[in-house]
Write an enzyme that holds these catalytic residues in place. Structure first.
Site, PDB file in Angstrom:
ATOM      1  N   ASP A  20      -5.881   4.670  10.049  1.00 43.46           N
ATOM      2  CA  ASP A  20      -7.308   4.801   9.706  1.00 43.46           C
ATOM      3  C   ASP A  20      -7.826   3.568   8.961  1.00 43.46           C
ATOM      4  O   ASP A  20      -9.027   3.316   8.931  1.00 43.46           O
ATOM      5  CB  ASP A  20      -7.526   6.018   8.785  1.00 43.46           C
ATOM      6  N   HIS A  43       0.810  -1.221   0.000  1.00 46.73           N
ATOM      7  CA  HIS A  43       0.000   0.000   0.000  1.00 46.73           C
ATOM      8  C   HIS A  43       0.840   1.267   0.000  1.00 46.73           C
ATOM      9  O   HIS A  43       0.387   2.339   0.396  1.00 46.73           O
ATOM     10  CB  HIS A  43      -1.021  -0.026   1.150  1.00 46.73           C
ATOM     11  N   GLU A  50      -9.284  13.830  15.017  1.00 46.92           N
ATOM     12  CA  GLU A  50      -8.807  14.044  13.642  1.00 46.92           C
ATOM     13  C   GLU A  50      -9.565  15.247  13.069  1.00 46.92           C
ATOM     14  O   GLU A  50     -10.202  16.008  13.817  1.00 46.92           O
ATOM     15  CB  GLU A  50      -9.015  12.799  12.763  1.00 46.92           C
TER      16      GLU A  50
HETATM   17  P1  FAD Z   1       4.313  -1.898   1.878  1.00 50.17           P
HETATM   18  O1  FAD Z   1       3.831  -0.881   0.923  1.00 50.17           O
HETATM   19  O2  FAD Z   1       4.228  -3.299   1.449  1.00 50.17           O
HETATM   20  O3  FAD Z   1       5.810  -1.540   2.332  1.00 50.17           O
HETATM   21  C1  FAD Z   1       6.150  -0.245   2.748  1.00 50.17           C
HETATM   22  C2  FAD Z   1       7.646  -0.166   3.080  1.00 50.17           C
HETATM   23  O4  FAD Z   1       7.905  -0.934   4.239  1.00 50.17           O
HETATM   24  C3  FAD Z   1       8.553  -0.741   1.984  1.00 50.17           C
HETATM   25  O5  FAD Z   1       9.754  -0.040   1.937  1.00 50.17           O
HETATM   26  C4  FAD Z   1       8.795  -2.165   2.458  1.00 50.17           C
HETATM   27  O6  FAD Z   1      10.017  -2.681   1.961  1.00 50.17           O
HETATM   28  C5  FAD Z   1       8.829  -1.972   3.959  1.00 50.17           C
HETATM   29  N1  FAD Z   1       8.350  -3.156   4.676  1.00 50.17           N
HETATM   30  C6  FAD Z   1       7.186  -3.827   4.483  1.00 50.17           C
HETATM   31  N2  FAD Z   1       7.118  -4.853   5.351  1.00 50.17           N
HETATM   32  C7  FAD Z   1       8.240  -4.827   6.088  1.00 50.17           C
HETATM   33  C8  FAD Z   1       8.752  -5.621   7.135  1.00 50.17           C
HETATM   34  N3  FAD Z   1       8.088  -6.679   7.604  1.00 50.17           N
HETATM   35  N4  FAD Z   1       9.953  -5.293   7.665  1.00 50.17           N
HETATM   36  C9  FAD Z   1      10.653  -4.226   7.208  1.00 50.17           C
HETATM   37  N5  FAD Z   1      10.228  -3.454   6.207  1.00 50.17           N
HETATM   38  C10 FAD Z   1       9.028  -3.739   5.658  1.00 50.17           C
HETATM   39  N6  FAD Z   1      -0.545   5.310   7.225  1.00 50.17           N
HETATM   40  C11 FAD Z   1      -0.735   5.793   8.459  1.00 50.17           C
HETATM   41  O7  FAD Z   1       0.208   5.963   9.223  1.00 50.17           O
HETATM   42  N7  FAD Z   1      -2.001   6.105   8.887  1.00 50.17           N
HETATM   43  C12 FAD Z   1      -3.097   5.888   8.129  1.00 50.17           C
HETATM   44  O8  FAD Z   1      -4.205   6.176   8.554  1.00 50.17           O
HETATM   45  C13 FAD Z   1      -2.920   5.348   6.841  1.00 50.17           C
HETATM   46  N8  FAD Z   1      -3.982   5.081   6.051  1.00 50.17           N
HETATM   47  C14 FAD Z   1      -3.785   4.539   4.824  1.00 50.17           C
HETATM   48  C15 FAD Z   1      -4.908   4.235   4.038  1.00 50.17           C
HETATM   49  C16 FAD Z   1      -4.736   3.681   2.789  1.00 50.17           C
HETATM   50  C17 FAD Z   1      -5.965   3.363   1.947  1.00 50.17           C
HETATM   51  C18 FAD Z   1      -3.428   3.444   2.295  1.00 50.17           C
HETATM   52  C19 FAD Z   1      -3.231   2.899   0.924  1.00 50.17           C
HETATM   53  C20 FAD Z   1      -2.309   3.751   3.060  1.00 50.17           C
HETATM   54  C21 FAD Z   1      -2.472   4.288   4.334  1.00 50.17           C
HETATM   55  N9  FAD Z   1      -1.387   4.589   5.152  1.00 50.17           N
HETATM   56  C22 FAD Z   1      -1.595   5.089   6.414  1.00 50.17           C
HETATM   57  C23 FAD Z   1      -0.010   4.427   4.675  1.00 50.17           C
HETATM   58  C24 FAD Z   1       0.567   3.079   5.093  1.00 50.17           C
HETATM   59  O9  FAD Z   1       0.777   3.034   6.489  1.00 50.17           O
HETATM   60  C25 FAD Z   1       1.937   2.844   4.442  1.00 50.17           C
HETATM   61  O10 FAD Z   1       1.874   2.989   3.064  1.00 50.17           O
HETATM   62  C26 FAD Z   1       2.427   1.441   4.791  1.00 50.17           C
HETATM   63  O11 FAD Z   1       3.762   1.297   4.404  1.00 50.17           O
HETATM   64  C27 FAD Z   1       1.595   0.422   4.080  1.00 50.17           C
HETATM   65  O12 FAD Z   1       1.782  -0.834   4.633  1.00 50.17           O
HETATM   66  P2  FAD Z   1       2.054  -2.053   3.661  1.00 50.17           P
HETATM   67  O13 FAD Z   1       1.993  -3.255   4.515  1.00 50.17           O
HETATM   68  O14 FAD Z   1       1.169  -2.016   2.494  1.00 50.17           O
HETATM   69  O15 FAD Z   1       3.558  -1.703   3.271  1.00 50.17           O
END
Ligand code: FAD
Length: 531
Positions: free
Chosen positions: A164, A94, A280
């Site tokens: 969120d 994400h 918020e």
């Molecule tokens: P990914 O996109 O898969 O990875 C993100 C980064 O983290 C990459 O660099 C990856 O290499 C690294 N990573 C992933 N897993 C690990 C691991 N196990 N160990 C070490 N590194 C790792 N953020 C907020 O803080 N608050 C919010 O309310 C919020 N709402 C959101 C709502 C939506 C609809 C979306 C799309 C995003 C939102 N986000 C929010 C942002 C979100 O927290 C970050 O984009 C987060 O990185 C997404 O998690 P993911 O598991 O998809 O990570």
């Protein structure tokens, strides 16, 4: 047999693509081959993210690990091989700008491995383990927060600090910070972790906490995946509330709106009965968005007309607050809410209240996701921009951006809420402005190819650039949250006085720059010049 053939094919591609002299049997001997996949569906999925902004090259292979050891073996192979290859953990993908991708390497798909990925071994990552007495839960790094919640609720417990949206992985949010309306009170998610298991860029598996390998512990939290792959996190829990009183009130005056928000977050040390649990807010610049996609809070049958509240038709601000409660304390919640609302200065008669189960409140954005998906509006480009703005400059930001650059179209929700810096551990890698209170401003826009210029990706991307330029010229020292930069100097500036330590720890824990290369902070060491 088929898996072995596919794997050999993947390794041959590794050799051809990056000129490795890695002996294919080297990887085969790792014993993780049954967890590696070159299935085109897996590979394609690992080359995409929520942003849909960049068409990254697909990875060479995808690993579906079942244990920390699987991850460690893979990273050790990358680190120890003569020419090396990159390894990127991917949670739920994400990110916006390819942060979890890697073209010439292996993506470790941390989330979803339990969903029966078809891996030959049939092994799966561990389920969450709740420690009710100690009030914490041990979870796999790829666990989605929604599943963490489901597990802990079985014991009447829940994590304290949220995002969120719950379909994000634990490792993904802890690599950034993890923020929502509870952060003013409990701090971000990275302030609510007791212990981590991490696979370093050398393939070592370390347990870290305040007491053990503490430098690694703090570096990994908010560390953008640069120092290690989180395979286990121990997360702090509290008794789970049962219901939530969720309230929205409106303002037409920005300074009254922010004074009220700042007052509410200043109550963080007060007893629970004398503060809200969630604070918020969002900006409303066009009429359509008062019923915005993040919730169906305002009734679609009874749309709120901005003009009825602000005859000047200007920008409105919505304060969003919530009070958690247990059914046994339901009788006092009205009174507590009432006495808090009395201290606020919103537009009279602009109070919108709803009451719902705690889980439904936490999972509110997923409902909006389902609606958008049904209209084909979820899988579209998302040129999101998230900024931390110091309190002293938030009025300048309002004038220049909300009332200036944005015009009267936003193309998505714009969140704005303040946080207390003393709830953030300064030893973590997360970067925030240098003031006691700072705001998150989240421009969560979707680009649409519908012929309207203001909805186009190009228009919104240009507007983001304009906003950053405006902040720079107006001396508003913002810090990007979920940062995206492309030059070395921008990263050095972003980390400021944290850069030297960040760099030193990168050299110590991931000297070949194998990990999370999609963040574009460090270039993987020229494979041939290594050693
Ligand atoms: P990914 O996109 O898969 O990875 C993100 C980064 O983290 C990459 O660099 C990856 O290499 C690294 N990573 C992933 N897993 C690990 C691991 N196990 N160990 C070490 N590194 C790792 N953020 C907020 O803080 N608050 C919010 O309310 C919020 N709402 C959101 C709502 C939506 C609809 C979306 C799309 C995003 C939102 N986000 C929010 C942002 C979100 O927290 C970050 O984009 C987060 O990185 C997404 O998690 P993911 O598991 O998809 O990570």
């Amino acid at each position: 047999m088929a898996t072995k053939l596919l794997l050999t094919f993947a390794i041959c591609r590794l050799i051809v693509t990056v000129g490795l002299t890695l002996d294919p049997t080297e990887l085969l001997l790792l014993g993780v081959d049954a967890q590696l996949s070159v299935d085109p569906t897996d590979v394609k999925a690992a080359s995409l993210d929520f942003g849909l902004l960049i068409g990254a090259q697909p990875p060479l292979a995808v690993m579906h690990p079942a244990s920390s050891q699987d991850v460690a073996q893979l990273v050790k192979a990358a680190y120890g091989s003569n020419f090396g290859f990159t390894v990127s953990a991917r949670g739920h993908g994400h990110s916006i700008n390819g942060q979890a991708q890697t073209a010439n390497g292996v993506v470790v798909q941390m989330s979803g491995s339990k969903g029966g990925s078809g891996m030959a071994s049939g092994r799966k990552p561990p389920h969450p383990r709740v420690w009710p007495q100690e009030r914490f839960v041990d979870v796999w790094g790829g666990e989605l927060w929604i599943d963490v919640l489901r597990s802990t609720l079985q014991h009447g417990l829940a994590p304290k600090s949220w995002t969120d949206y719950l379909y994000l992985s634990v490792g993904g949010t802890l690599s950034n910070a993890g923020i929502s309306g509870q952060a003013f009170n409990h701090g971000p998610q990275i302030s609510n972790v007791h212990e981590l298991d991490v696979v370093t860029g050398k393939g070592e598996l370390l347990t870290c906490s305040e007491e053990q390998n503490s430098e690694m512990f703090h570096a990994v939290l908010g560390g953008l995946g640069q120092f290690g792959i989180i395979t286990r996190a121990r997360i702090s829990l509290e008794p789970a509330p049962q219901r939530v009183r969720w309230i929205r009130v409106l303002y037409s005056n920005f300074s009254i709106f922010t004074s009220d928000q700042e007052y509410l977050i200043s109550l963080h040390e007060q007893p629970t009965s004398q503060k809200f649990d969630y604070v918020e807010g969002f900006v409303i610049v066009d009429e359509g968005l008062i019923n915005n996609w993040r919730s169906s809070f305002f009734s679609p049958h009874n749309p709120v007309k901005i003009s009825s509240l602000d005859p000047n038709g200007g920008v409105l601000y919505c304060l969003e607050i919530a009070k958690n409660y247990h059914e046994s304390t339901a009788s006092t919640v009205d009174q507590e809410v009432e006495s808090l609302l009395k201290k606020l200065n919103f537009i009279p008669a602009s109070v919108f209240t709803t009451d719902l189960p705690y889980v439904d409140f936490l999972d509110r954005v997923h409902k909006a996701e389902l609606k958008l998906r049904s209209k084909g509006l979820w899988e579209v480009p998302h040129p999101w921009l998230n900024l931390f703005v110091p309190k002293s400059k938030i009025a300048d930001f309002d004038k220049g951006v909300f009332k200036g650059i944005l015009g009267n179209k936003t193309s998505g929700p714009i969140l704005i809420y303040p946080m207390n810096k003393n709830k953030w551990d300064h030893r973590s890698s997360a970067v925030t402005p240098d003031e006691d209170v700072f705001y998150l401003v989240a421009l969560l826009r979707s680009a649409l190819d519908n012929g309207e210029e203001t909805h186009s990706l190009e228009y919104l991307t240009n507007q983001n650039r304009q906003i950053l330029r405006f902040c720079d010229e107006a001396g508003i020292t913002v810090k990007q949250y979920l940062p995206h930069y492309t030059t070395h100097q921008e990263w050095v500036d972003h980390f400021g006085n944290k850069w030297d330590r960040f760099y030193r720890l990168k050299m110590e824990f991931d000297p070949r720059h194998i990990l999370a290369s999609g963040q574009q902070i460090f270039t993987p060491t020229n494979m041939a010049s290594w050693r």
